[in-house]
Design a protein around this motif. Structure first.
Motif, PDB file in Angstrom:
ATOM      1  N   ARG A   1      -4.721   0.278   5.724  1.00 22.75           N
ATOM      2  CA  ARG A   1      -5.500  -0.957   5.648  1.00 22.75           C
ATOM      3  C   ARG A   1      -4.791  -1.981   4.757  1.00 22.75           C
ATOM      4  N   LYS A   2      -5.193  -3.226   4.908  1.00 22.89           N
ATOM      5  CA  LYS A   2      -4.490  -4.315   4.240  1.00 22.89           C
ATOM      6  C   LYS A   2      -4.835  -4.483   2.768  1.00 22.89           C
ATOM      7  N   THR A   3      -6.046  -4.103   2.378  1.00 24.56           N
ATOM      8  CA  THR A   3      -6.458  -4.372   1.001  1.00 24.56           C
ATOM      9  C   THR A   3      -6.832  -3.088   0.264  1.00 24.56           C
ATOM     10  N   ASP A   4      -6.764  -3.179  -1.061  1.00 25.94           N
ATOM     11  CA  ASP A   4      -7.189  -2.054  -1.886  1.00 25.94           C
ATOM     12  C   ASP A   4      -8.675  -1.772  -1.698  1.00 25.94           C
ATOM     13  N   LYS A   5      -9.464  -2.831  -1.458  1.00 32.53           N
ATOM     14  CA  LYS A   5     -10.901  -2.646  -1.232  1.00 32.53           C
ATOM     15  C   LYS A   5     -11.135  -1.809   0.026  1.00 32.53           C
ATOM     16  N   ASP A   6     -10.409  -2.112   1.098  1.00 36.06           N
ATOM     17  CA  ASP A   6     -10.526  -1.320   2.326  1.00 36.06           C
ATOM     18  C   ASP A   6     -10.097   0.122   2.081  1.00 36.06           C
ATOM     19  N   PHE A   7      -8.997   0.293   1.358  1.00 35.96           N
ATOM     20  CA  PHE A   7      -8.515   1.631   1.033  1.00 35.96           C
ATOM     21  C   PHE A   7      -9.585   2.382   0.246  1.00 35.96           C
ATOM     22  N   GLY A   8     -10.201   1.704  -0.725  1.00 34.56           N
ATOM     23  CA  GLY A   8     -11.256   2.315  -1.526  1.00 34.56           C
ATOM     24  C   GLY A   8     -12.440   2.765  -0.689  1.00 34.56           C
TER      25      GLY A   8
ATOM     26  N   MET B   1       0.848  -1.187   0.000  1.00 36.36           N
ATOM     27  CA  MET B   1       0.000   0.000   0.000  1.00 36.36           C
ATOM     28  C   MET B   1       0.892   1.248   0.000  1.00 36.36           C
ATOM     29  N   ASN B   2       0.412   2.282  -0.641  1.00 36.43           N
ATOM     30  CA  ASN B   2       1.158   3.534  -0.703  1.00 36.43           C
ATOM     31  C   ASN B   2       1.303   4.157   0.677  1.00 36.43           C
ATOM     32  N   TYR B   3       2.422   4.757   0.893  1.00 36.06           N
ATOM     33  CA  TYR B   3       2.617   5.542   2.103  1.00 36.06           C
ATOM     34  C   TYR B   3       1.855   6.852   1.918  1.00 36.06           C
ATOM     35  N   PHE B   4       0.971   7.161   2.836  1.00 35.96           N
ATOM     36  CA  PHE B   4       0.016   8.252   2.626  1.00 35.96           C
ATOM     37  C   PHE B   4       0.666   9.604   2.392  1.00 35.96           C
TER      38      PHE B   4
ATOM     39  N   GLN C   1      -9.709   6.214  -6.718  1.00 31.56           N
ATOM     40  CA  GLN C   1     -10.682   5.123  -6.547  1.00 31.56           C
ATOM     41  C   GLN C   1     -10.741   4.264  -7.815  1.00 31.56           C
ATOM     42  N   SER C   2     -10.801   4.904  -8.959  1.00 26.34           N
ATOM     43  CA  SER C   2     -10.857   4.171 -10.232  1.00 26.34           C
ATOM     44  C   SER C   2      -9.608   3.320 -10.446  1.00 26.34           C
ATOM     45  N   LYS C   3      -8.486   3.886 -10.085  1.00 24.12           N
ATOM     46  CA  LYS C   3      -7.214   3.168 -10.225  1.00 24.12           C
ATOM     47  C   LYS C   3      -7.217   1.899  -9.348  1.00 24.12           C
ATOM     48  N   LEU C   4      -7.723   2.033  -8.138  1.00 23.97           N
ATOM     49  CA  LEU C   4      -7.783   0.880  -7.241  1.00 23.97           C
ATOM     50  C   LEU C   4      -8.740  -0.181  -7.767  1.00 23.97           C
ATOM     51  N   GLU C   5      -9.845   0.256  -8.345  1.00 21.52           N
ATOM     52  CA  GLU C   5     -10.856  -0.683  -8.841  1.00 21.52           C
ATOM     53  C   GLU C   5     -10.373  -1.475 -10.052  1.00 21.52           C
ATOM     54  N   THR C   6      -9.466  -0.896 -10.841  1.00 16.85           N
ATOM     55  CA  THR C   6      -8.992  -1.579 -12.045  1.00 16.85           C
ATOM     56  C   THR C   6      -7.763  -2.444 -11.794  1.00 16.85           C
ATOM     57  N   LYS C   7      -7.277  -2.461 -10.565  1.00 14.37           N
ATOM     58  CA  LYS C   7      -6.116  -3.296 -10.219  1.00 14.37           C
ATOM     59  C   LYS C   7      -6.463  -4.752 -10.266  1.00 14.37           C
TER      60      LYS C   7
END
Length: 118
Positions: A56-63, A1-4, A112-118
């Motif tokens: 958070r652990k997942t891209d879904k949680d981040f989203g 995950m990216n460092y904020f 958000q779009s970037k995370l969804e297309t991963k």
């Protein structure tokens, strides 16, 4: 995950918080627990939720946290319009903050779009 702290959207949101606190210092004192508090809290919520989502652990949680952040950004814009309508903020400051919040909203949506297309 990216460092904020490396995320441009988080950096822009932090700048917005600072600008919001500075611009609301001149609001009427009877608004300290009303509109002043509300617009400050939702400005703080934007970068805070981005940062929390990064942890958070997942891209879904981040989203999901990005969604909360986006909601706060739209709430901020609504409060900003109310401040303008009540003449608590001048046109120049309103135009600047409105452009900034809309830019942040677009950045969140793209992330958000970037995370969804991963």
């Amino acid at each position: 995950m990216n460092y904020f702290k490396e995320l441009k959207v988080w950096q822009k949101a932090i700048e917005l918080v600072t600008d919001t606190y500075l611009k609301t210092q001149t609001f009427p004192k009877d608004e300290i627990y009303g509109l002043t508090s509300q617009i400050r809290r939702c400005s703080v919520s934007i970068p805070s939720n981005i940062a929390e989502g990064c942890g958070r652990k997942t891209d879904k949680d981040f989203g999901n946290f990005l969604g909360i952040s986006l909601g706060s950004a739209f709430e901020f814009e609504t409060h900003l319009i109310i401040c303008k309508n009540l003449n608590y903020i001048n046109k120049e400051d309103f135009d600047y903050l409105e452009a900034e919040i809309q830019h942040i909203q677009n950045m969140i949506i793209k992330l958000q779009s970037k995370l969804e297309t991963k």
